[in-house]
Design a protein around this motif. Structure first.
Motif, PDB file in Angstrom:
ATOM      1  N   PRO A 187     -15.639-117.880 110.843  1.00  8.93           N
ATOM      2  CA  PRO A 187     -15.252-119.096 111.590  1.00  8.93           C
ATOM      3  C   PRO A 187     -15.790-119.100 113.019  1.00  8.93           C
ATOM      4  N   GLN A 188     -15.997-117.897 113.578  1.00  3.48           N
ATOM      5  CA  GLN A 188     -16.535-117.824 114.949  1.00  3.48           C
ATOM      6  C   GLN A 188     -17.924-118.463 115.011  1.00  3.48           C
ATOM      7  N   LEU A 189     -18.724-118.225 113.957  1.00  2.00           N
ATOM      8  CA  LEU A 189     -20.070-118.814 113.934  1.00  2.00           C
ATOM      9  C   LEU A 189     -19.961-120.343 113.865  1.00  2.00           C
ATOM     10  N   ALA A 190     -18.977-120.816 113.082  1.00  3.03           N
ATOM     11  CA  ALA A 190     -18.778-122.264 112.986  1.00  3.03           C
ATOM     12  C   ALA A 190     -18.413-122.847 114.354  1.00  3.03           C
ATOM     13  N   ARG A 191     -17.557-122.112 115.090  1.00  2.00           N
ATOM     14  CA  ARG A 191     -17.179-122.590 116.439  1.00  2.00           C
ATOM     15  C   ARG A 191     -18.406-122.638 117.346  1.00  2.00           C
ATOM     16  N   MET A 192     -19.247-121.608 117.255  1.00  2.25           N
ATOM     17  CA  MET A 192     -20.441-121.560 118.103  1.00  2.25           C
ATOM     18  C   MET A 192     -21.387-122.709 117.770  1.00  2.25           C
ATOM     19  N   VAL A 193     -21.591-122.940 116.471  1.00  2.52           N
ATOM     20  CA  VAL A 193     -22.519-123.999 116.054  1.00  2.52           C
ATOM     21  C   VAL A 193     -22.029-125.367 116.550  1.00  2.52           C
TER      22      VAL A 193
ATOM     23  N   LEU B 151     -21.869-127.142 122.192  1.00  4.76           N
ATOM     24  CA  LEU B 151     -23.159-127.442 122.835  1.00  4.76           C
ATOM     25  C   LEU B 151     -23.715-126.252 123.625  1.00  4.76           C
ATOM     26  N   ARG B 152     -22.821-125.430 124.197  1.00  3.34           N
ATOM     27  CA  ARG B 152     -23.289-124.307 125.020  1.00  3.34           C
ATOM     28  C   ARG B 152     -24.113-123.306 124.216  1.00  3.34           C
ATOM     29  N   PHE B 153     -23.911-123.275 122.886  1.00  4.30           N
ATOM     30  CA  PHE B 153     -24.630-122.305 122.062  1.00  4.30           C
ATOM     31  C   PHE B 153     -25.876-122.901 121.403  1.00  4.30           C
ATOM     32  N   LEU B 154     -26.218-124.132 121.770  1.00  5.77           N
ATOM     33  CA  LEU B 154     -27.383-124.776 121.156  1.00  5.77           C
ATOM     34  C   LEU B 154     -28.674-123.947 121.323  1.00  5.77           C
ATOM     35  N   PRO B 155     -28.933-123.379 122.537  1.00 14.21           N
ATOM     36  CA  PRO B 155     -30.160-122.570 122.666  1.00 14.21           C
ATOM     37  C   PRO B 155     -30.213-121.405 121.662  1.00 14.21           C
ATOM     38  N   LEU B 156     -29.061-120.790 121.391  1.00 13.15           N
ATOM     39  CA  LEU B 156     -29.042-119.681 120.420  1.00 13.15           C
ATOM     40  C   LEU B 156     -29.322-120.186 119.014  1.00 13.15           C
ATOM     41  N   LEU B 157     -28.776-121.357 118.725  1.00 13.82           N
ATOM     42  CA  LEU B 157     -28.962-121.980 117.407  1.00 13.82           C
ATOM     43  C   LEU B 157     -30.453-122.197 117.134  1.00 13.82           C
TER      44      LEU B 157
ATOM     45  N   GLY C 174     -18.817-141.073 119.478  1.00 13.66           N
ATOM     46  CA  GLY C 174     -19.007-139.925 118.583  1.00 13.66           C
ATOM     47  C   GLY C 174     -19.016-138.635 119.370  1.00 13.66           C
ATOM     48  N   THR C 175     -18.780-137.544 118.674  1.00 13.24           N
ATOM     49  CA  THR C 175     -18.694-136.242 119.344  1.00 13.24           C
ATOM     50  C   THR C 175     -20.032-135.507 119.240  1.00 13.24           C
ATOM     51  N   TYR C 176     -20.099-134.368 119.928  1.00 18.14           N
ATOM     52  CA  TYR C 176     -21.311-133.538 119.825  1.00 18.14           C
ATOM     53  C   TYR C 176     -21.561-133.153 118.377  1.00 18.14           C
ATOM     54  N   PHE C 177     -20.500-132.876 117.634  1.00 17.42           N
ATOM     55  CA  PHE C 177     -20.605-132.503 116.221  1.00 17.42           C
ATOM     56  C   PHE C 177     -21.298-133.613 115.416  1.00 17.42           C
ATOM     57  N   ASP C 178     -20.951-134.871 115.700  1.00 14.03           N
ATOM     58  CA  ASP C 178     -21.592-136.003 115.013  1.00 14.03           C
ATOM     59  C   ASP C 178     -23.077-136.079 115.375  1.00 14.03           C
ATOM     60  N   TRP C 179     -23.337-136.012 116.668  1.00 15.34           N
ATOM     61  CA  TRP C 179     -24.706-136.204 117.146  1.00 15.34           C
ATOM     62  C   TRP C 179     -25.611-135.043 116.783  1.00 15.34           C
ATOM     63  N   GLN C 180     -25.030-133.864 116.688  1.00 20.70           N
ATOM     64  CA  GLN C 180     -25.840-132.684 116.362  1.00 20.70           C
ATOM     65  C   GLN C 180     -26.585-132.894 115.034  1.00 20.70           C
TER      66      GLN C 180
ATOM     67  N   VAL D 156     -36.024-127.496 109.727  1.00 25.53           N
ATOM     68  CA  VAL D 156     -35.556-127.428 108.331  1.00 25.53           C
ATOM     69  C   VAL D 156     -34.664-126.193 108.148  1.00 25.53           C
ATOM     70  N   PHE D 157     -35.073-125.096 108.780  1.00 28.25           N
ATOM     71  CA  PHE D 157     -34.254-123.870 108.683  1.00 28.25           C
ATOM     72  C   PHE D 157     -32.861-124.122 109.267  1.00 28.25           C
ATOM     73  N   ILE D 158     -32.815-124.774 110.437  1.00 22.62           N
ATOM     74  CA  ILE D 158     -31.509-125.062 111.062  1.00 22.62           C
ATOM     75  C   ILE D 158     -30.665-125.939 110.125  1.00 22.62           C
ATOM     76  N   LEU D 159     -31.316-126.932 109.536  1.00 19.63           N
ATOM     77  CA  LEU D 159     -30.585-127.840 108.634  1.00 19.63           C
ATOM     78  C   LEU D 159     -29.968-127.073 107.463  1.00 19.63           C
ATOM     79  N   PHE D 160     -30.778-126.192 106.836  1.00 17.57           N
ATOM     80  CA  PHE D 160     -30.293-125.454 105.650  1.00 17.57           C
ATOM     81  C   PHE D 160     -29.316-124.348 106.031  1.00 17.57           C
ATOM     82  N   PHE D 161     -29.786-123.457 106.888  1.00 22.11           N
ATOM     83  CA  PHE D 161     -29.028-122.224 107.162  1.00 22.11           C
ATOM     84  C   PHE D 161     -27.659-122.532 107.765  1.00 22.11           C
ATOM     85  N   PHE D 162     -27.600-123.497 108.678  1.00 20.17           N
ATOM     86  CA  PHE D 162     -26.334-123.782 109.359  1.00 20.17           C
ATOM     87  C   PHE D 162     -25.529-124.894 108.671  1.00 20.17           C
TER      88      PHE D 162
END
Ligand code: SF4
Ligand code: SF4
Length: 370
Positions: free
Chosen positions: A106-112, A115-121, A294-300, A338-344
């Motif tokens: 769940p921690q990874l889900a919180r990070m994803v 917005l602060r973790f976008l560079p890591l993503l 909409g939220t960051y989650f929507d826009w992401q 595409v990797f971001i779309l699938f993996f996350f």
């Protein structure tokens, strides 16, 4: 004496709802207008008023409720709410928290979702792809005719992306199984009627045709735009599946000829994806005042899908124009997105595909009115 019913409010849960975009939840004074105007809510135990109450009181069991997934965030309730509590947005936040709750870790889900973790993503797939190129000695723009497999051979793409897809499927599968178990053992659980398969078919039909989504009024166009994106994905999925068969079963080398039907299908899928996502962005901005931004989650997810479509079209275009210095880097960005779309996928809004399907299946089998 009847059993005492204990209510355990969780203030941190309320704070998290407010921080994630549901900051107006506390304005709700339970007038029920939202249930009256919602075209999607069932007659018995309608939403979203009860979810607003649960959100205000910090009753975190609400994120396990299938009802939060029956809402398509059309914003009819948000427009008519006399208190500006934005129930449509609050339900969106509850769905995000449901995805976080069932994803592992769940921690990874919180990070994803932060917005602060976008560079890591972004850095993760970039470094992974760069490492793959470095290890195989391909960390340079290839000479001669532009052929993307000179840089990323098929076997390398298959290993990386099948690994990412397998990871996503495994995380989603365990999350959905836990969710299904929870909704069937929750206080509101009822005996289900009929077989899963017999009920799954009409549910999938409903989802594919957006029958429920189309009942929305305020953001009616969103259902059509969403449909374009879905069919764009389906088309591209079919082309990718054929490419896989072509490579591993028939061992046909090289890219498709320019006028190959599958090339045309790939272009059609890309066009649907880009046009649909562009319209979604325009409509969201146009409706921001009445329906919420909409939220960051929507826009992401919107931006990830846009990145997939634009970089896919861009790499094809630069290859046609013969500009290797742009075609290969844009193709690299395409693989990254595409990797971001699938993996996350288990951690982003894309997971709504499976959670909503499961919730709609439960609703149908429990006689919730569709
Ligand atoms: S969210 Fe708004 S419309 Fe719904 S019950 Fe609360 S105040 Fe009334
Ligand atoms: S956003 Fe639309 S579907 Fe969701 S509760 Fe409000 S009116 Fe109903």
């Amino acid at each position: 004496m009847a059993d005492e019913i204990l209510i355990k409010p969780d203030l941190k849960f309320v704070q998290r709802i407010m921080a994630a975009g549901g900051q107006d939840a506390k304005k709700c004074y339970q007038c029920d207008t939202c249930c009256v105007v919602c075209n999607l809510t069932p007659e018995n135990h309608p939403f979203p008023r009860k979810e607003m109450l649960q959100a205000q009181w910090g009753l975190k069991e609400v994120i396990k409720s299938p009802d939060i997934w029956l809402c398509h965030q059309c914003s009819d309730c948000t427009v008519h709410c006399p208190r500006g509590a934005k129930p449509g947005e609050v339900l969106g936040v509850l769905r995000q928290m449901c995805i976080e709750n069932y994803a592992i870790p769940p921690q990874l889900a919180r990070m994803v979702g932060d917005l602060r973790f976008l560079p890591l993503l972004i850095a993760f797939p970039v470094l992974l792809l760069l490492a793959a190129l470095k290890v195989t000695g391909r960390l340079a723009i290839p000479e001669g005719t532009i052929v993307f497999s000179k840089m990323f051979p098929w076997w390398m793409v298959d290993i990386i992306f099948m690994g990412a897809a397998a990871f996503a499927v495994a995380v989603l599968a365990q999350g959905v199984m836990r969710y299904w178990r929870d909704i069937n053992t929750s206080p509101w659980a009822v005996k289900l009627q009929g077989s899963v398969l017999a009920n799954l078919i009409p549910v999938l039909q409903d989802i594919l045709l957006h029958n429920r989504f189309k009942k929305c009024e305020t953001t009616y166009a969103r259902s059509l735009n969403h449909l374009l994106v879905v069919f764009g994905f389906i088309t591209l999925g079919l082309v990718t599946a054929w490419a896989f068969v072509r490579e591993w079963v028939f061992h046909w080398p090289g890219p498709y000829p320019f006028f190959s039907p599958f090339k045309m299908l790939a272009l059609l899928g890309t066009a649907l994806l880009i046009y649909g996502i562009y319209q979604i962005i325009v409509a969201r901005q146009a409706n921001a005042d009445k329906a919420g931004f909409g939220t960051y989650f929507d826009w992401q997810l919107i931006y990830i899908v846009a990145a997939v479509g634009i970089t896919g079209a861009g790499s094809w275009l630069f290859r046609l124009l013969g500009i290797a210095s742009l075609a290969y880097p844009v193709y690299f960005l395409h693989l990254t997105s595409v990797f971001i779309l699938f993996f996350f996928a288990p951690y982003t809004k894309l997971a709504h595909l499976v959670y909503r399907t499961v919730a709609m299946l439960y609703a149908r089998m429990s006689g919730r009115g569709f």
